[in-house]
Structures are given as C-alpha cells and as structure tokens.
Design an enzyme around this catalytic site. Structure first.
Site, PDB file in Angstrom:
ATOM      1  N   ASP A  98       0.861  -1.180   0.000  1.00 38.15           N
ATOM      2  CA  ASP A  98       0.000   0.000   0.000  1.00 38.15           C
ATOM      3  C   ASP A  98       0.902   1.237   0.000  1.00 38.15           C
ATOM      4  O   ASP A  98       1.797   1.348   0.844  1.00 38.15           O
ATOM      5  CB  ASP A  98      -0.866  -0.018   1.267  1.00 38.15           C
ATOM      6  CG  ASP A  98      -2.248   0.523   1.022  1.00 38.15           C
ATOM      7  OD1 ASP A  98      -2.347   1.595   0.404  1.00 38.15           O
ATOM      8  OD2 ASP A  98      -3.228  -0.104   1.459  1.00 38.15           O
ATOM      9  N   ASP A 199      -2.945   4.667  -2.501  1.00 38.63           N
ATOM     10  CA  ASP A 199      -3.985   5.268  -1.669  1.00 38.63           C
ATOM     11  C   ASP A 199      -4.411   6.643  -2.206  1.00 38.63           C
ATOM     12  O   ASP A 199      -3.554   7.471  -2.536  1.00 38.63           O
ATOM     13  CB  ASP A 199      -3.414   5.432  -0.250  1.00 38.63           C
ATOM     14  CG  ASP A 199      -4.459   5.824   0.770  1.00 38.63           C
ATOM     15  OD1 ASP A 199      -5.387   5.025   0.981  1.00 38.63           O
ATOM     16  OD2 ASP A 199      -4.338   6.918   1.361  1.00 38.63           O
ATOM     17  N   GLU A 241      -6.404   4.044  -5.999  1.00 41.16           N
ATOM     18  CA  GLU A 241      -7.702   4.264  -5.353  1.00 41.16           C
ATOM     19  C   GLU A 241      -8.224   5.609  -5.829  1.00 41.16           C
ATOM     20  O   GLU A 241      -7.642   6.644  -5.521  1.00 41.16           O
ATOM     21  CB  GLU A 241      -7.542   4.259  -3.828  1.00 41.16           C
ATOM     22  CG  GLU A 241      -8.876   4.330  -3.111  1.00 41.16           C
ATOM     23  CD  GLU A 241      -8.780   4.775  -1.659  1.00 41.16           C
ATOM     24  OE1 GLU A 241      -9.691   4.469  -0.894  1.00 41.16           O
ATOM     25  OE2 GLU A 241      -7.788   5.443  -1.296  1.00 41.16           O
ATOM     26  N   HIS A 315     -11.373  -2.733   3.265  1.00 39.21           N
ATOM     27  CA  HIS A 315     -11.293  -2.367   4.682  1.00 39.21           C
ATOM     28  C   HIS A 315     -12.031  -1.066   5.010  1.00 39.21           C
ATOM     29  O   HIS A 315     -12.109  -0.695   6.178  1.00 39.21           O
ATOM     30  CB  HIS A 315      -9.817  -2.234   5.074  1.00 39.21           C
ATOM     31  CG  HIS A 315      -9.153  -1.126   4.322  1.00 39.21           C
ATOM     32  ND1 HIS A 315      -8.924  -1.187   2.963  1.00 39.21           N
ATOM     33  CD2 HIS A 315      -8.715   0.093   4.722  1.00 39.21           C
ATOM     34  CE1 HIS A 315      -8.367  -0.048   2.572  1.00 39.21           C
ATOM     35  NE2 HIS A 315      -8.228   0.738   3.618  1.00 39.21           N
ATOM     36  N   ASP A 316     -12.504  -0.355   3.997  1.00 40.80           N
ATOM     37  CA  ASP A 316     -13.238   0.903   4.229  1.00 40.80           C
ATOM     38  C   ASP A 316     -14.743   0.734   4.025  1.00 40.80           C
ATOM     39  O   ASP A 316     -15.505   1.688   4.223  1.00 40.80           O
ATOM     40  CB  ASP A 316     -12.781   1.985   3.236  1.00 40.80           C
ATOM     41  CG  ASP A 316     -11.349   2.420   3.472  1.00 40.80           C
ATOM     42  OD1 ASP A 316     -10.904   2.399   4.634  1.00 40.80           O
ATOM     43  OD2 ASP A 316     -10.672   2.780   2.487  1.00 40.80           O
TER      44      ASP A 316
HETATM   45  C1  NOJ Z   1      -8.068   5.396   1.881  1.00 39.46           C
HETATM   46  C2  NOJ Z   1      -7.787   4.240   2.782  1.00 39.46           C
HETATM   47  O1  NOJ Z   1      -8.278   3.077   2.202  1.00 39.46           O
HETATM   48  C3  NOJ Z   1      -8.431   4.578   4.104  1.00 39.46           C
HETATM   49  O2  NOJ Z   1      -8.462   3.477   4.979  1.00 39.46           O
HETATM   50  C4  NOJ Z   1      -7.719   5.766   4.687  1.00 39.46           C
HETATM   51  O3  NOJ Z   1      -8.373   6.190   5.859  1.00 39.46           O
HETATM   52  C5  NOJ Z   1      -7.684   6.951   3.712  1.00 39.46           C
HETATM   53  N1  NOJ Z   1      -7.376   6.546   2.371  1.00 39.46           N
HETATM   54  C6  NOJ Z   1      -6.649   7.946   4.120  1.00 39.46           C
HETATM   55  O4  NOJ Z   1      -5.369   7.424   3.879  1.00 39.46           O
END
Ligand code: NOJ
Length: 540
Positions: A98, A199, A241, A315-316
């Site tokens: 990541d 990210d 992302e 995970h989000d």
């Molecule tokens: C995306 C990540 O997947 C998330 O978990 C994180 O809080 C934010 N970016 C900030 O890095």
C-alpha cells in the site's frame, strides 16, 4: 515477470491488524500472514495486497505513516517482511504494498521539520497557507469531518489535511518531494515486491486554492513521471484508489499507451445505497437494477483501452454479503451469487479477507465499542447537530469501517476465533462459531470452495480473462452477461434479489460450470430462478 501478469491474477487483500496474531498481543502481524500462506495458495490467489504496515502512530490504522522504510514493530521487522515476500513468491504469490503518498503522519520527520520555521527546506513538502481575515484560508472540509485546515501557532500558518489533522497533505508541486517519494518506492521495488496499491491517488494533483482536490490538472503528469522513475519498466502491478473516477477518467489511468497505472478502483457501485451527493452517512435501500446498470457501464466503458478492477468490499466498506446480499437467511446463497457474478467478469478480481467465507457486518450497540476515527468523528458531529445515539449507531452499523475490520474468523471452537489467544484490538464477530475457515475447508459445498472453483476457472480458461463481455436482456433484478472468445461462449446469470425471477433465453438445456443451488441441468428456455440463484453455463 510476465508482462501484464496482473490481468490473469486474483488479488487477496489482507488487513494485517486483523488477519492473524502470531505473538499473542491481540494485533495481527507479518508472521501471522506467513503462517497462512498455504491457506492462500490453496485458495488459488496469485497476489496479496497488504494494508500499510510501515511505522505509524496508528491514528488511521497505518494510513498515517511516520517512516516509509521501516516496518512498525507491532507487525514485526523488515526481516519478517522480506521473509513474507520470499515465502509468498515460492507459492506463486506477489506482494502488493500500500503506497500512501497523498499525506504522511504529523510525526513523520519531514513534517516535524516542516513545522520548525517558514524557511526550512521541508516547509514546502507540505501545503501551508496564510490565514484569511484571521481564519482558515477557505471552506475546504476534511473527509473525516471538520475543516481541512489546521492552524500552527508556532509559524502562524495553516496546513492542509484532507483526512485527520494528524495526516498532513504532501505538496506534490514540489519536485524534491516527488523525488523523495520515488526513491522510497524504488527501495521497496528492490525488495522484490509485485506492485503497489496507491492510496487516494486521485488527490495528489490537488489545488487547495481553487478547491479542486480530486482529478487536478497535474495528476496525470505526476503519475507518468512516477511510472517512468519507478515501476514503469518492471512489469509491476499498480492499482490506484480513485473515488472520483468515471469510465472516461479510468481509461486515462489504465490505457497502456499512457504509461500510468495498471488499473484503478472505482467506487460507483459501492455508493448506490447513499443519497445522491450527500456522502456516505446518508443511506437509502440498494436498487438492484441500478447495481446492474453501473457494473455493466464499467464493463462496457473501459473497453478496449482500459482495464477494470473487480471488487465488492475492502477495509473501508461494509462486508460484501451485508451490503449487496442477504447476511441472514440467504447468507450462503447470496455470498456465492456475488462471487459468481463478479469473478467471471472482465478485469482483475479482488477478495477482501473473510469474504471467501461470507463474513458479515458486525453491529455494535454503543459508541464505546467503535474504534474507527472516521465513525467516531462522525458520531460527535452528528451529536452536535442533535441526532440521537440510536440513529447514529444505525448509520455506523450500516456503513462504518469497523464492520470489515473485525478479526478474521479462523476457528469456531476457540475463543477469539483462532485470530489470537489474547483479547484482540477490536471485538470478534460473535457469529464466528458458525462462520469460520475451519468449517468451510471441511465442507465441499462451502462459500470458500465456490471462490476456489472460480479462481481455478480463471486460470484454466483464457476466455474468463480476455473474452469479450456483453449484457444479456433479462428482468431488471436479474443480471446476465455473455463472455465470448474463439467460439467459446459462457453465460453468467445472477438473481440479485431475494425474490423468485423468471428467465427465458434461447439457449436450450445446458449443464452449469458452477451454481449456488447445486443443479445438474438448466433449461434456459424457461427457468425459475430462486432467491439469489446464480450460475455460469457454457453454451453449446
Ligand atoms: C483510503 C484508505 O483506504 C483509508 O483506509 C484511509 O483512511 C484513507 N485513504 C486515508 O489514507
């Protein structure tokens, strides 16, 4: 490395903190991942995306990095990391790191130095602005609530943070900063990794003065430069992302001629249970027809120059079966349906840890049980706006990020689900007694085995990787598509709903490759689909 190997890959996402604790401190670690590489090899996956394990104060579970070139001791050491890379390679699995380069932790030495005075060489590594009329420079809001500007009294300026105030934004306009990032990326590439998940990468071209944060004017220029100076010549896999991507934008990133990324994560299908433009906490019921339309749009839209990533959760996000299926009476059927539907599409599929056994959301009853900074901030904001506890907890149970982060459920007969022998950092979902890896490995009819079979089909049939995709006309809540290549034809059908549906297609009687109701033969001319029924048949 074979060029474009990632087009054939199936990626498994490990959230290390919750995967397996090997040293009894309640926190998952690198040895815990190494101990389960055989499990992952058996499942058949060929790449492993690891959420951040670099040194971090842990305000945002590792997305606040204080040292990019050290492993946080809670996860192990650099030696463990190298062992993981090497052991994974022996099993045909590549490690995807990541890469969090939109921001660092406020404890990163760059930021600490940046704060010392206005003229030091690191000042410009971050985004600083003067107050306007004694206030924040503008109205920019942080994703985690409140203003995106934080005042530093020592130097009399505000710094930008699009996430928590402990995550200051890096200034990508500064070429020295960019060079430092590329150097760090090459440090990891030399260790033999297979690629990067980038990210919130669509934010690096930000312009806080015009308030254009995603898709800024320099974004693609920066990515081309990064590609050229780091992974470009190495056949690595890269996935960005990008919350703000449309199919047109996704093609800019993933068109091989443009030398940017392999693919991006787009999130349109994960936001269909939100009110238009009102953010993640404004929930509405999922409309299956809209889901079909959106997924189809991306399948069609990225052809022929782009490449899709295929995923239901991470995970989000809430757990796949809770968000898109039915995590109660049809948990097994709907989890398998989601797997069949997604894994036979065109693109690179991702499995988030526990999805392969149908893990579900994990409701809480009070804010004291919540760990995630985003949910906690939202709770306090909504409380101030006058919402009551029950309303806020309902939102957290629906969309909060802890749902996906509860410990991996390995065993049904051990306290803490075999994740750890000690109390874990986050509660275990009480349903581990019936939803766990051990039971599913023993059951040839399990969700796990459906995933395993699907991964195997992708390896054995080039059609699944490269075949064309076209939508088949059916009832609104039924999603059917055809994959075709060199005369081979695969029809995939999924009832997205919990209601019976009728299917009438001119394809006669066929035998399925895979199905979630164990059927021998299907008369496609007239078939009644049961709740969440799904299958794939080769048309002869
Ligand atoms: C995306 C990540 O997947 C998330 O978990 C994180 O809080 C934010 N970016 C900030 O890095």
């Amino acid at each position: 490395m074979e060029k474009d190997w990632w087009k054939k890959a199936v990626v498994y996402q490990v959230y290390p903190k919750s995967f397996q604790d090997s040293n009894a401190d309640g926190i998952g670690d690198i040895r815990g991942i190494i101990n389960h590489l055989d499990y992952l090899e058996d499942l058949g996956i060929t790449a492993l995306w690891l959420n951040p394990m670099y040194c971090s104060p842990g305000i945002d579970n590792g997305y606040d990095i204080s040292d990019y070139e050290q492993i946080d001791p809670i996860y192990g050491s650099m030696k463990d990391m190298q062992l993981l890379i090497d052991e994974a390679r022996k099993r045909g699995i590549k490690i995807i790191m990541d890469l969090v380069v939109n921001h660092t932790s406020d404890k990163h030495p760059w930021f600490i130095k940046s704060c010392q005075d206005r003229t030091n060489k690191y000042r410009d590594y971050y985004v600083w602005r003067d107050p306007v009329d004694g206030h924040e420079p503008n109205e920019l809001q942080s994703t985690f609530g409140g203003s995106a500007w934080e005042f530093d009294s020592q130097t009399g300026q505000y710094y930008l943070h699009q996430f928590s105030k402990q995550q200051p934004d890096l200034n990508w306009q500064n070429s020295k900063l960019r060079q430092a990032i590329y150097k760090m990326m090459n440090f990891w590439i030399e260790k033999g990794i297979g690629g990067f998940r980038l990210d919130v990468i669509d934010l690096i071209g930000k312009n806080p003065d015009t308030m254009q944060m995603a898709n800024g004017k320099d974004l693609h220029r920066f990515l081309q430069e990064m590609n050229q100076q780091t992974f470009g010549k190495k056949s690595l896999m890269t996935v960005g992302e990008t919350w703000g991507a449309t199919p047109e934008i996704a093609k800019l990133y993933s068109d091989p001629q443009r030398h940017e990324l392999s693919m991006v994560f787009q999130f349109e299908h994960t936001q269909l249970d939100q009110q238009d433009g009102q953010g993640k906490w404004s929930i509405k019921p999922l409309n299956f027809y809209e889901l079909k339309k959106v997924l189809n749009k991306w399948q069609v839209g990225l052809n022929p120059t782009g490449w899709n990533s295929l995923f239901w959760n991470n995970h989000d996000l809430p757990r796949a079966v809770s968000a898109f299926g039915n995590d109660q009476e049809y948990r097994v059927e709907s989890a398998k349906m989601l797997a069949i539907l997604l894994h036979l599409m065109k693109g690179t599929p991702y499995i988030y840890q526990g999805e392969e056994i149908g893990m579900t959301n994990c409701p809480v009853s009070s804010i004291d049980e919540v760990n995630d900074v985003e949910s906690i901030n939202m709770y306090h904001e909504k409380k101030n706006e006058g919402f009551n506890d029950n309303e806020i907890i309902r939102l957290i149970n629906h969309r909060g990020r802890d749902n996906a982060r509860t410990p991996m459920q390995w065993k049904g007969d051990q306290k803490y689900a075999g994740f750890s022998s000690q109390k874990p950092w986050l509660h275990v979902n009480p349903n581990y007694k019936t939803i766990n890896v051990d039971d599913q490995l023993r059951d040839s009819n399990s969700i796990y085995n459906t995933y395993k079979e699907l991964i195997d089909y992708r390896k054995k049939h080039l059609l699944v990787v490269e075949g064309s995709y076209s939508l088949v006309d059916t009832a609104d809540d039924v999603y059917a598509y055809l994959r075709e290549m060199d005369g081979q034809k695969l029809l995939v059908v999924a009832n997205l709903s919990g209601k019976d549906q009728t299917l009438k297609l001119d394809y006669g009687v066929q035998q399925p490759w895979i199905s979630n109701y164990n059927i021998e033969k299907i008369n496609l001319n007239d078939y009644k689909l049961r709740p969440y029924e799904a299958f794939a048949v080769e048309i002869h």
